[in-house]
Design a protein around this motif. Structure first.
Motif, PDB file in Angstrom:
ATOM      1  N   THR A   1       8.039   0.492  13.326  1.00 42.73           N
ATOM      2  CA  THR A   1       9.487   0.362  13.141  1.00 42.73           C
ATOM      3  C   THR A   1       9.934  -1.069  13.417  1.00 42.73           C
ATOM      4  OG1 THR A   1       9.795   2.677  13.758  1.00 42.73           O
ATOM      5  CG2 THR A   1      11.743   1.267  13.866  1.00 42.73           C
ATOM      6  N   ALA A   2       9.418  -1.662  14.484  1.00 46.49           N
ATOM      7  CA  ALA A   2       9.786  -3.040  14.828  1.00 46.49           C
ATOM      8  C   ALA A   2       9.385  -4.018  13.724  1.00 46.49           C
ATOM      9  CB  ALA A   2       9.135  -3.433  16.154  1.00 46.49           C
ATOM     10  N   LEU A   3       8.218  -3.818  13.146  1.00 47.50           N
ATOM     11  CA  LEU A   3       7.766  -4.715  12.081  1.00 47.50           C
ATOM     12  C   LEU A   3       8.645  -4.619  10.833  1.00 47.50           C
ATOM     13  CD1 LEU A   3       3.889  -4.314  12.413  1.00 47.50           C
ATOM     14  CD2 LEU A   3       5.276  -6.328  12.990  1.00 47.50           C
ATOM     15  N   VAL A   4       9.055  -3.413  10.489  1.00 50.58           N
ATOM     16  CA  VAL A   4       9.939  -3.251   9.328  1.00 50.58           C
ATOM     17  C   VAL A   4      11.314  -3.848   9.640  1.00 50.58           C
ATOM     18  CG1 VAL A   4      11.040  -1.605   7.745  1.00 50.58           C
ATOM     19  CG2 VAL A   4       8.681  -1.240   8.483  1.00 50.58           C
ATOM     20  N   ARG A   5      11.791  -3.641  10.867  1.00 48.39           N
ATOM     21  CA  ARG A   5      13.067  -4.251  11.274  1.00 48.39           C
ATOM     22  C   ARG A   5      12.997  -5.774  11.128  1.00 48.39           C
ATOM     23  NH1 ARG A   5      16.817  -1.443  13.501  1.00 48.39           N
ATOM     24  NH2 ARG A   5      16.437   0.582  14.411  1.00 48.39           N
TER      25      ARG A   5
ATOM     26  N   GLY B   1      -4.482  20.581  21.912  1.00 55.52           N
ATOM     27  CA  GLY B   1      -4.210  19.145  21.966  1.00 55.52           C
ATOM     28  C   GLY B   1      -4.801  18.393  20.794  1.00 55.52           C
ATOM     29  N   CYS B   2      -6.016  18.749  20.425  1.00 52.54           N
ATOM     30  CA  CYS B   2      -6.677  18.076  19.308  1.00 52.54           C
ATOM     31  C   CYS B   2      -5.965  18.366  17.983  1.00 52.54           C
ATOM     32  CB  CYS B   2      -8.129  18.504  19.246  1.00 52.54           C
ATOM     33  SG  CYS B   2      -9.096  17.626  18.009  1.00 52.54           S
ATOM     34  N   ALA B   3      -5.644  19.623  17.744  1.00 58.54           N
ATOM     35  CA  ALA B   3      -4.944  19.985  16.501  1.00 58.54           C
ATOM     36  C   ALA B   3      -3.578  19.316  16.436  1.00 58.54           C
ATOM     37  CB  ALA B   3      -4.800  21.506  16.397  1.00 58.54           C
ATOM     38  N   PHE B   4      -2.851  19.334  17.559  1.00 59.67           N
ATOM     39  CA  PHE B   4      -1.528  18.714  17.599  1.00 59.67           C
ATOM     40  C   PHE B   4      -1.631  17.205  17.355  1.00 59.67           C
ATOM     41  CE2 PHE B   4       1.939  16.611  19.888  1.00 59.67           C
ATOM     42  CZ  PHE B   4       3.038  17.224  19.301  1.00 59.67           C
ATOM     43  N   THR B   5      -2.553  16.562  18.060  1.00 59.16           N
ATOM     44  CA  THR B   5      -2.694  15.108  17.957  1.00 59.16           C
ATOM     45  C   THR B   5      -3.129  14.695  16.556  1.00 59.16           C
ATOM     46  OG1 THR B   5      -3.197  14.989  20.313  1.00 59.16           O
ATOM     47  CG2 THR B   5      -3.831  13.090  18.975  1.00 59.16           C
ATOM     48  N   PHE B   6      -4.047  15.437  15.961  1.00 59.24           N
ATOM     49  CA  PHE B   6      -4.434  15.152  14.581  1.00 59.24           C
ATOM     50  C   PHE B   6      -3.221  15.272  13.659  1.00 59.24           C
ATOM     51  CE2 PHE B   6      -5.740  16.646  10.374  1.00 59.24           C
ATOM     52  CZ  PHE B   6      -6.508  15.566   9.963  1.00 59.24           C
ATOM     53  N   GLY B   7      -2.456  16.329  13.839  1.00 58.17           N
ATOM     54  CA  GLY B   7      -1.250  16.530  13.034  1.00 58.17           C
ATOM     55  C   GLY B   7      -0.249  15.403  13.202  1.00 58.17           C
ATOM     56  N   ARG B   8      -0.062  14.962  14.444  1.00 55.69           N
ATOM     57  CA  ARG B   8       0.896  13.873  14.693  1.00 55.69           C
ATOM     58  C   ARG B   8       0.398  12.571  14.086  1.00 55.69           C
ATOM     59  NH1 ARG B   8       5.120  16.095  14.402  1.00 55.69           N
ATOM     60  NH2 ARG B   8       5.788  13.949  14.350  1.00 55.69           N
ATOM     61  N   ALA B   9      -0.913  12.325  14.127  1.00 53.52           N
ATOM     62  CA  ALA B   9      -1.464  11.095  13.555  1.00 53.52           C
ATOM     63  C   ALA B   9      -1.313  11.088  12.034  1.00 53.52           C
ATOM     64  CB  ALA B   9      -2.930  10.940  13.954  1.00 53.52           C
ATOM     65  N   VAL B  10      -1.591  12.216  11.395  1.00 53.43           N
ATOM     66  CA  VAL B  10      -1.437  12.321   9.939  1.00 53.43           C
ATOM     67  C   VAL B  10       0.037  12.162   9.560  1.00 53.43           C
ATOM     68  CG1 VAL B  10      -1.650  13.914   7.977  1.00 53.43           C
ATOM     69  CG2 VAL B  10      -3.513  13.685   9.605  1.00 53.43           C
ATOM     70  N   HIS B  11       0.911  12.773  10.336  1.00 47.77           N
ATOM     71  CA  HIS B  11       2.352  12.671  10.093  1.00 47.77           C
ATOM     72  C   HIS B  11       2.809  11.220  10.250  1.00 47.77           C
ATOM     73  CE1 HIS B  11       6.686  13.637  10.704  1.00 47.77           C
ATOM     74  NE2 HIS B  11       6.393  14.660   9.924  1.00 47.77           N
ATOM     75  N   ALA B  12       2.331  10.555  11.288  1.00 43.07           N
ATOM     76  CA  ALA B  12       2.700   9.148  11.506  1.00 43.07           C
ATOM     77  C   ALA B  12       2.206   8.274  10.356  1.00 43.07           C
ATOM     78  CB  ALA B  12       2.130   8.665  12.837  1.00 43.07           C
ATOM     79  N   TRP B  13       0.984   8.533   9.908  1.00 41.90           N
ATOM     80  CA  TRP B  13       0.433   7.778   8.782  1.00 41.90           C
ATOM     81  C   TRP B  13       1.359   7.903   7.570  1.00 41.90           C
ATOM     82  CZ3 TRP B  13      -3.516   4.418   8.211  1.00 41.90           C
ATOM     83  CH2 TRP B  13      -3.888   4.092   6.926  1.00 41.90           C
ATOM     84  N   HIS B  14       1.819   9.113   7.316  1.00 48.63           N
ATOM     85  CA  HIS B  14       2.708   9.357   6.182  1.00 48.63           C
ATOM     86  C   HIS B  14       3.970   8.494   6.269  1.00 48.63           C
ATOM     87  CE1 HIS B  14       4.711  11.614   2.973  1.00 48.63           C
ATOM     88  NE2 HIS B  14       5.781  11.577   3.738  1.00 48.63           N
ATOM     89  N   PHE B  15       4.553   8.418   7.456  1.00 52.68           N
ATOM     90  CA  PHE B  15       5.827   7.723   7.604  1.00 52.68           C
ATOM     91  C   PHE B  15       5.690   6.213   7.784  1.00 52.68           C
ATOM     92  CE2 PHE B  15       7.417  11.975   8.118  1.00 52.68           C
ATOM     93  CZ  PHE B  15       8.651  11.896   7.499  1.00 52.68           C
TER      94      PHE B  15
ATOM     95  N   ALA C   1      15.840   1.569   2.819  1.00 50.59           N
ATOM     96  CA  ALA C   1      15.169   2.865   2.708  1.00 50.59           C
ATOM     97  C   ALA C   1      13.847   2.885   3.470  1.00 50.59           C
ATOM     98  CB  ALA C   1      14.945   3.223   1.238  1.00 50.59           C
ATOM     99  N   ARG C   2      13.090   1.803   3.398  1.00 48.62           N
ATOM    100  CA  ARG C   2      11.794   1.721   4.094  1.00 48.62           C
ATOM    101  C   ARG C   2      11.981   1.844   5.613  1.00 48.62           C
ATOM    102  NH1 ARG C   2       7.422   2.543   5.584  1.00 48.62           N
ATOM    103  NH2 ARG C   2       5.714   1.088   5.785  1.00 48.62           N
ATOM    104  N   LEU C   3      13.007   1.202   6.121  1.00 47.15           N
ATOM    105  CA  LEU C   3      13.291   1.273   7.559  1.00 47.15           C
ATOM    106  C   LEU C   3      13.753   2.678   7.935  1.00 47.15           C
ATOM    107  CD1 LEU C   3      13.475   0.061  10.343  1.00 47.15           C
ATOM    108  CD2 LEU C   3      15.705  -0.914   9.708  1.00 47.15           C
ATOM    109  N   HIS C   4      14.583   3.263   7.103  1.00 41.98           N
ATOM    110  CA  HIS C   4      15.042   4.632   7.377  1.00 41.98           C
ATOM    111  C   HIS C   4      13.853   5.580   7.459  1.00 41.98           C
ATOM    112  CE1 HIS C   4      17.708   8.086   7.399  1.00 41.98           C
ATOM    113  NE2 HIS C   4      16.895   8.641   6.510  1.00 41.98           N
ATOM    114  N   ARG C   5      12.916   5.440   6.546  1.00 38.46           N
ATOM    115  CA  ARG C   5      11.727   6.296   6.522  1.00 38.46           C
ATOM    116  C   ARG C   5      10.897   6.111   7.799  1.00 38.46           C
ATOM    117  NH1 ARG C   5       8.176   8.551   2.630  1.00 38.46           N
ATOM    118  NH2 ARG C   5       5.988   8.388   3.236  1.00 38.46           N
TER     119      ARG C   5
END
Length: 134
Positions: free
Chosen positions: A27-31, A84-98, A44-48
């Motif tokens: 977020t800081a880099l896009v800002r 924890g592993c399933a959640f963390t994997f999900g959060r990492a994939v979600h973060a990658w998307h955004f 739009a990129r920053l909003h995402r």
């Protein structure tokens, strides 16, 4: 006290903390790139990127609380690791998307699905253990 369950919960707290740091820096880099100090400036990129960071802030803390309580209530370390592993994997994939301008929709769906599933299972597990001990 089950030290290995606490250690597992600590592991996923640390990993998810790093995911939050990754989203903060993205977020800081896009800002910086678009010279926007407050809000999204209509970019739009920053909003995402901000939305991905906000979603992590909305989901990660409750899961970490649930993992900590599960460990405290006697959940086996393997249960903490599975959730924890399933959640963390999900959060990492979600973060990658955004954090990418163009990303496959499956990443967002997978991240969301794993987050909802693991939070639900953890919440029900903690509820069951807590009620059994009352």
């Amino acid at each position: 006290m089950n030290q290995s369950a606490y250690a597992a919960a600590g592991l996923y707290a640390a990993l998810n903390g790093l995911i939050l740091l990754w989203l903060t820096m993205a977020t800081a880099l896009v800002r910086r790139k678009h010279m926007v100090l407050i809000g999204d400036g209509g970019v739009a990129r920053l909003h995402r990127t901000m939305r991905g960071h906000a979603n992590a802030i909305e989901n990660i803390p409750i899961m970490l609380v649930l993992l900590g309580f599960a460990a405290a209530l006697g959940a086996p370390a393997v249960a903490i690791h599975v959730l924890g592993c399933a959640f963390t994997f999900g959060r990492a994939v979600h973060a990658w998307h955004f954090t990418h301008e163009r990303a496959a929709q499956w990443q967002r769906a997978t991240g969301f699905g794993l987050s909802v599933l693991t939070i639900t299972v953890a919440a029900l597990g903690v509820l069951g253990h807590a009620l059994a001990l009352l």
